[in-house]
Design a protein around this motif. Structure first.
Motif, PDB file in Angstrom:
ATOM      1  N   ARG A  98     -10.072  -4.946  -0.115  1.00  0.00           N
ATOM      2  CA  ARG A  98     -10.469  -5.202   1.267  1.00  0.00           C
ATOM      3  C   ARG A  98     -11.815  -5.916   1.223  1.00  0.00           C
ATOM      4  O   ARG A  98     -12.735  -5.469   0.548  1.00  0.00           O
ATOM      5  N   VAL A  99     -11.897  -7.038   1.967  1.00  0.00           N
ATOM      6  CA  VAL A  99     -13.138  -7.796   2.076  1.00  0.00           C
ATOM      7  C   VAL A  99     -13.450  -7.936   3.559  1.00  0.00           C
ATOM      8  O   VAL A  99     -12.609  -8.402   4.330  1.00  0.00           O
ATOM      9  N   THR A 106      -9.722 -15.707   0.134  1.00  0.00           N
ATOM     10  CA  THR A 106      -9.921 -16.239  -1.219  1.00  0.00           C
ATOM     11  C   THR A 106     -10.746 -15.278  -2.057  1.00  0.00           C
ATOM     12  O   THR A 106     -10.433 -15.045  -3.231  1.00  0.00           O
ATOM     13  N   LEU A 107     -11.794 -14.712  -1.479  1.00  0.00           N
ATOM     14  CA  LEU A 107     -12.581 -13.715  -2.205  1.00  0.00           C
ATOM     15  C   LEU A 107     -11.708 -12.535  -2.627  1.00  0.00           C
ATOM     16  O   LEU A 107     -11.786 -12.065  -3.766  1.00  0.00           O
ATOM     17  N   ALA A 108     -10.880 -12.054  -1.705  1.00  0.00           N
ATOM     18  CA  ALA A 108      -9.997 -10.921  -2.011  1.00  0.00           C
ATOM     19  C   ALA A 108      -9.039 -11.268  -3.147  1.00  0.00           C
ATOM     20  O   ALA A 108      -8.828 -10.458  -4.060  1.00  0.00           O
ATOM     21  N   VAL A 157     -10.016  -8.872   5.689  1.00  0.00           N
ATOM     22  CA  VAL A 157      -8.647  -8.873   5.187  1.00  0.00           C
ATOM     23  C   VAL A 157      -8.496  -7.794   4.117  1.00  0.00           C
ATOM     24  O   VAL A 157      -9.454  -7.451   3.425  1.00  0.00           O
ATOM     25  N   GLU A 158      -7.289  -7.268   4.022  1.00  0.00           N
ATOM     26  CA  GLU A 158      -6.937  -6.362   2.932  1.00  0.00           C
ATOM     27  C   GLU A 158      -5.660  -6.885   2.309  1.00  0.00           C
ATOM     28  O   GLU A 158      -4.709  -7.225   3.026  1.00  0.00           O
ATOM     29  N   ILE A 159      -5.640  -6.969   0.977  1.00  0.00           N
ATOM     30  CA  ILE A 159      -4.453  -7.425   0.260  1.00  0.00           C
ATOM     31  C   ILE A 159      -4.084  -6.393  -0.795  1.00  0.00           C
ATOM     32  O   ILE A 159      -4.920  -5.573  -1.204  1.00  0.00           O
ATOM     33  N   GLU A 160      -2.851  -6.448  -1.220  1.00  0.00           N
ATOM     34  CA  GLU A 160      -2.394  -5.630  -2.348  1.00  0.00           C
ATOM     35  C   GLU A 160      -1.621  -6.537  -3.278  1.00  0.00           C
ATOM     36  O   GLU A 160      -0.727  -7.269  -2.837  1.00  0.00           O
ATOM     37  N   ARG A 161      -1.979  -6.504  -4.549  1.00  0.00           N
ATOM     38  CA  ARG A 161      -1.303  -7.306  -5.554  1.00  0.00           C
ATOM     39  C   ARG A 161      -0.879  -6.397  -6.701  1.00  0.00           C
ATOM     40  O   ARG A 161      -1.539  -5.409  -7.010  1.00  0.00           O
ATOM     41  N   HIS A 162       0.237  -6.758  -7.324  1.00  0.00           N
ATOM     42  CA  HIS A 162       0.798  -5.972  -8.407  1.00  0.00           C
ATOM     43  C   HIS A 162       0.805  -6.768  -9.701  1.00  0.00           C
ATOM     44  O   HIS A 162       1.012  -7.983  -9.694  1.00  0.00           O
ATOM     45  N   SER A 163       0.619  -6.067 -10.797  1.00  0.00           N
ATOM     46  CA  SER A 163       0.697  -6.666 -12.114  1.00  0.00           C
ATOM     47  C   SER A 163       2.139  -7.046 -12.411  1.00  0.00           C
ATOM     48  O   SER A 163       3.075  -6.363 -11.964  1.00  0.00           O
TER      49      SER A 163
END
Length: 148
Positions: A123-124, A102-104, A138-144
């Protein structure tokens, strides 16, 4: 019988094999925050609700370079990492969060509010969970939605 193949254009990759965040062909620059450690309330266990813990944030942004950003010396023409750090600190201090995921997501969403940011990799990591592990997280990647 003649066969043809269509090759996708090569997309630069970083050292870790992930898509590169800086790319001259796409006018992208890489803005980052490394190893920002905050003490915050995060976790699902009772003891994590009672005692804040150290959490490390790493943020990598692919930022579309505007024409002004290429020659300007004005902070208004670039994505300001100082503002990113201030906002991460605010997110980390905004009450208890159950999951680092959730923080990420909150950090990525905040970064993508700037229309120049095309990709946010966040990455958090909890630093003090296991004695024999440097960190877990966790590490996430999000795109616009503007990314093309």
């Amino acid at each position: 019988m003649k066969t043809t193949s269509v090759l996708a254009p090569l997309r630069p990759v970083g050292r870790d094999g992930a898509p590169a965040l800086a790319d001259a062909n796409q006018s992208l620059r890489h803005v980052f925050v490394r190893d920002l450690v905050q003490v915050c309330s995060v976790g699902i266990y009772d003891h994590e609700h009672e005692e804040p813990q150290r959490v490390r944030f790493n943020v990598d942004l692919a930022v579309r370079e505007g024409v002004d950003a290429l020659t300007s010396e004005s902070i208004d023409d670039v994505v300001c990492y100082e503002q990113i750090v201030k906002r991460i600190r605010a997110i980390a201090q905004d009450g208890h969060t159950n999951l680092v995921e959730t923080l990420a997501e909150r950090v990525a969403s905040m970064c993508l509010q700037d229309p120049r940011v095309r990709t946010a990799r966040v990455r958090v990591e909890k630093l003090d969970v296991f004695e024999d592990a440097a960190s877990v997280g966790v590490e996430i990647e999000r795109h616009s939605s503007l990314a093309g």
